[in-house]
Design a protein around this motif. Structure first.
Motif, mmCIF file in Angstrom:
data_model
loop_
_atom_site.group_PDB
_atom_site.id
_atom_site.type_symbol
_atom_site.label_atom_id
_atom_site.label_comp_id
_atom_site.label_asym_id
_atom_site.label_seq_id
_atom_site.Cartn_x
_atom_site.Cartn_y
_atom_site.Cartn_z
ATOM 1 N N VAL A 183 -20.871 33.822 -63.108
ATOM 2 C CA VAL A 183 -19.764 34.750 -62.888
ATOM 3 C C VAL A 183 -19.059 34.398 -61.583
ATOM 4 O O VAL A 183 -19.710 34.074 -60.576
ATOM 5 C CB VAL A 183 -20.264 36.214 -62.928
ATOM 6 N N ILE A 184 -17.731 34.407 -61.635
ATOM 7 C CA ILE A 184 -16.964 34.175 -60.410
ATOM 8 C C ILE A 184 -17.060 35.441 -59.566
ATOM 9 O O ILE A 184 -16.729 36.536 -60.032
ATOM 10 C CB ILE A 184 -15.486 33.870 -60.715
ATOM 11 N N LYS A 185 -17.529 35.281 -58.336
ATOM 12 C CA LYS A 185 -17.685 36.435 -57.438
ATOM 13 C C LYS A 185 -16.494 36.549 -56.485
ATOM 14 O O LYS A 185 -15.954 37.636 -56.299
ATOM 15 C CB LYS A 185 -18.992 36.281 -56.650
ATOM 16 N N TYR A 186 -16.145 35.426 -55.821
ATOM 17 C CA TYR A 186 -15.031 35.432 -54.869
ATOM 18 C C TYR A 186 -14.087 34.280 -55.150
ATOM 19 O O TYR A 186 -14.493 33.230 -55.648
ATOM 20 C CB TYR A 186 -15.525 35.215 -53.433
ATOM 21 N N VAL A 187 -12.832 34.475 -54.739
ATOM 22 C CA VAL A 187 -11.889 33.371 -54.616
ATOM 23 C C VAL A 187 -11.315 33.454 -53.205
ATOM 24 O O VAL A 187 -10.950 34.542 -52.733
ATOM 25 C CB VAL A 187 -10.760 33.460 -55.654
ATOM 26 N N HIS A 188 -11.310 32.320 -52.504
ATOM 27 C CA HIS A 188 -10.687 32.229 -51.179
ATOM 28 C C HIS A 188 -9.591 31.177 -51.205
ATOM 29 O O HIS A 188 -9.679 30.201 -51.949
ATOM 30 C CB HIS A 188 -11.728 31.833 -50.116
ATOM 31 N N ARG A 189 -8.582 31.373 -50.365
ATOM 32 C CA ARG A 189 -7.611 30.316 -50.194
ATOM 33 C C ARG A 189 -8.256 29.236 -49.334
ATOM 34 O O ARG A 189 -9.246 29.494 -48.657
ATOM 35 C CB ARG A 189 -6.348 30.888 -49.515
ATOM 36 N N LYS A 190 -7.702 28.030 -49.348
ATOM 37 C CA LYS A 190 -8.337 26.931 -48.608
ATOM 38 C C LYS A 190 -8.399 27.207 -47.106
ATOM 39 O O LYS A 190 -9.268 26.706 -46.408
ATOM 40 C CB LYS A 190 -7.601 25.614 -48.883
ATOM 41 N N ASP A 191 -7.471 28.047 -46.591
ATOM 42 C CA ASP A 191 -7.520 28.390 -45.168
ATOM 43 C C ASP A 191 -8.511 29.512 -44.870
ATOM 44 O O ASP A 191 -8.561 30.038 -43.767
ATOM 45 C CB ASP A 191 -6.114 28.766 -44.661
ATOM 46 N N GLY A 192 -9.290 29.892 -45.883
ATOM 47 C CA GLY A 192 -10.328 30.893 -45.672
ATOM 48 C C GLY A 192 -9.918 32.318 -45.997
ATOM 49 O O GLY A 192 -10.766 33.223 -46.030
ATOM 50 N N GLU A 193 -8.634 32.558 -46.229
ATOM 51 C CA GLU A 193 -8.188 33.925 -46.554
ATOM 52 C C GLU A 193 -8.803 34.401 -47.868
ATOM 53 O O GLU A 193 -8.689 33.714 -48.891
ATOM 54 C CB GLU A 193 -6.659 33.958 -46.697
ATOM 55 N N PRO A 194 -9.436 35.577 -47.852
ATOM 56 C CA PRO A 194 -9.983 36.102 -49.112
ATOM 57 C C PRO A 194 -8.872 36.474 -50.081
ATOM 58 O O PRO A 194 -7.877 37.086 -49.672
ATOM 59 C CB PRO A 194 -10.766 37.338 -48.678
ATOM 60 N N ALA A 195 -9.024 36.099 -51.344
ATOM 61 C CA ALA A 195 -7.969 36.318 -52.329
ATOM 62 C C ALA A 195 -8.402 37.259 -53.452
ATOM 63 O O ALA A 195 -7.593 38.029 -53.955
ATOM 64 C CB ALA A 195 -7.526 34.985 -52.916
ATOM 65 N N ALA A 196 -9.679 37.186 -53.841
ATOM 66 C CA ALA A 196 -10.128 38.018 -54.959
ATOM 67 C C ALA A 196 -11.636 38.220 -54.896
ATOM 68 O O ALA A 196 -12.356 37.407 -54.313
ATOM 69 C CB ALA A 196 -9.749 37.370 -56.298
ATOM 70 N N VAL A 197 -12.086 39.334 -55.483
ATOM 71 C CA VAL A 197 -13.526 39.612 -55.566
ATOM 72 C C VAL A 197 -13.795 40.391 -56.852
ATOM 73 O O VAL A 197 -12.947 41.162 -57.305
ATOM 74 C CB VAL A 197 -14.020 40.405 -54.322
ATOM 75 N N VAL A 198 -14.955 40.140 -57.429
ATOM 76 C CA VAL A 198 -15.357 40.792 -58.684
ATOM 77 C C VAL A 198 -16.709 41.468 -58.467
ATOM 78 O O VAL A 198 -17.554 40.949 -57.733
ATOM 79 C CB VAL A 198 -15.492 39.740 -59.820
ATOM 80 N N SER A 199 -16.921 42.614 -59.094
ATOM 81 C CA SER A 199 -18.267 43.213 -59.076
ATOM 82 C C SER A 199 -19.149 42.344 -59.963
ATOM 83 O O SER A 199 -18.697 41.884 -61.009
ATOM 84 C CB SER A 199 -18.209 44.640 -59.615
ATOM 85 N N SER A 200 -20.369 42.065 -59.537
ATOM 86 C CA SER A 200 -21.177 41.128 -60.314
ATOM 87 C C SER A 200 -22.484 41.718 -60.819
ATOM 88 O O SER A 200 -23.299 41.026 -61.418
ATOM 89 C CB SER A 200 -21.477 39.891 -59.455
ATOM 90 N N GLU A 201 -22.678 43.023 -60.607
ATOM 91 C CA GLU A 201 -23.933 43.643 -61.024
ATOM 92 C C GLU A 201 -24.102 43.569 -62.539
ATOM 93 O O GLU A 201 -23.162 43.829 -63.281
ATOM 94 C CB GLU A 201 -23.982 45.113 -60.584
ATOM 95 N N ARG A 202 -25.291 43.205 -62.969
ATOM 96 C CA ARG A 202 -25.608 43.218 -64.398
ATOM 97 C C ARG A 202 -26.764 44.174 -64.597
ATOM 98 O O ARG A 202 -27.909 43.862 -64.292
ATOM 99 C CB ARG A 202 -25.998 41.813 -64.882
ATOM 100 N N LEU A 203 -26.463 45.358 -65.147
ATOM 101 C CA LEU A 203 -27.494 46.398 -65.251
ATOM 102 C C LEU A 203 -28.700 45.959 -66.055
ATOM 103 O O LEU A 203 -29.826 46.293 -65.710
ATOM 104 C CB LEU A 203 -26.908 47.660 -65.892
#
Ligand code: F6R
Ligand code: MG
Length: 378
Positions: free
Chosen positions: A200-220
């Protein structure tokens, strides 16, 4: 100071089955968050729901995994649960796997997506929330938003996006993470994230380190070891000026791709983008749906929301999703509509199969089968 956007969700019960959160439970959660805002724990909040899941959208200046923010969210869900119990709502308290809060809601049942960043003068964000599916349902849209130039024109045209993004991919079985840089490692990325049951994709960052996206990753099911719910995910995406445009983020949902979940968390079905008025589950407890809300964040204030998929431009996608739903449903209990055996391990199907165990007798296949997929279950 940096601003943190925290989206914490849970299914604490719903009306008439696993259908739709009751407004009184949203009110109960809102009251707790309003109290938290008054006390200065959070700066602002918005409470919403899709299907049987409630999402607490909160802004604050305390960073991610803050014990006070998490405790506030936990008590909001507890309050909502007690209303759900009073009303006799179905599966009241379902996602709260523990009775005691221990500083962080992660691992206790709720899903968490949090992003800390320096607010730009204008900070547009989109929050996507899905029901009757799992966190990896966002793998394909995230790939399209941040790595596919046929989806996101900015990857080609915008000098700030042109060098690409870094994807953090989790292995949910092993508890490991890997960072993959696109476009250089595009094919490696796809080799992993196409296996949606595990990566699962958890984070996406830009190449300069800026955070771009985040996903909840818990699987009950992986927390509890048995089927509880399908861990309906939430995702935050930052937009514009060096991030994908709002329309590039939305474009990724113009294809109703197949995701795992739907009825009894056991079926593949199309992900249908819907507005708030359709944020409920009906046909075969679905089909899996995604809600998109747009906000601006200003000095911690949440300005909005705007209901992103409540628009004529997505009518055709919904029609297509309904048609795919028809097609998939005609398979009934057969794969690939029903999930494969690895995923069915967590449902009640093994209990049914156990009853047949004694009925099997030896049969000479004429060869000795070498079965490897059992290893996957370990
Ligand atoms: C899937 C979901 C529903 C239920 C189904 C059966 O995530 O929540 O499809 O699995 O309605 O529910 P029970 O077993 O509670 O009757
Ligand atoms: Mg749900």
């Amino acid at each position: 100071t940096k601003t943190t956007l925290s989206v914490i969700k849970a299914d604490i019960g719903s009306i008439a089955g696993h259908h739709k959160a009751h407004p009184d439970t949203l009110l109960a959660a809102s009251r707790v968050l309003a109290e938290g805002k008054k006390k200065g724990i959070i700066a602002d909040f918005y409470v919403t729901a899709i299907g049987d899941d409630i999402q607490l959208i909160m802004t604050h200046f305390r960073g991610v995994n803050d014990p006070q923010v998490h405790e506030l969210a936990w008590s909001a869900f507890k309050e909502a649960t007690s209303v759900a119990k009073d009303l006799g709502l179905y599966a009241a308290g379902q996602d709260l796997l523990s009775d005691t809060f221990s500083g962080n809601v992660r691992g206790l049942g709720p899903g968490v997506a949090e992003l800390e960043f320096n607010e730009r003068p204008s900070e547009p964000v989109a929050i996507f929330m899905a029901d009757k599916t799992e966190p990896s349902a966002f793998n394909l849209p995230l790939y399209k938003i941040f790595a596919d130039p046929f989806n996101t024109a900015g990857l080609v045209i915008d000098p700030k996006m042109h060098s690409g993004f870094v994807f953090t991919v989790l292995d949910l079985y092993e508890g490991k993470a890997v960072d993959l840089s696109t476009p250089e490692e595009l094919y490696d990325l796809l080799a992993l994230i196409g296996t949606t049951s595990r990566y699962v994709i958890k984070y996406v960052h830009r190449k300069d380190g800026e955070p771009a996206a985040v996903v909840s990753s818990e699987r009950l099911n992986l927390i509890a070891g048995k089927y509880i719910g399908k861990d309906d995910p939430v995702m935050i995406v930052r937009l514009q000026s060096g991030f994908p445009a709002l329309g590039e983020a939305l474009e990724a949902f113009s294809f109703p791709h197949l995701v795992a979940g739907w009825m009894r968390g056991s079926h593949f079905g199309p992900l249908m983008p819907v507005g708030l008025k359709d944020a409920k589950m009906t046909r075969f407890d679905g089909p899996p749906r995604v809600l998109g809300l747009g906000f601006n964040i200003k000095a911690g204030r949440l300005v909005g929301p705007t209901d992103l998929f409540d628009d004529v431009a997505f009518d055709e996608v919904r029609r297509q999703a309904a048609e795919i739903a028809d097609y998939m449903r005609r398979h009934g209990p057969f794969m690939p509509h029903r999930l494969g055996p690895e995923e069915m391990e967590y449902t009640t199907l093994p209990d049914v199969l156990k009853r047949l165990e004694g009925r099997f007798r030896p049969f000479d296949l004429g060869y000795r089968p070498i079965v490897k997929h059992e290893d996957l279950l370990e």
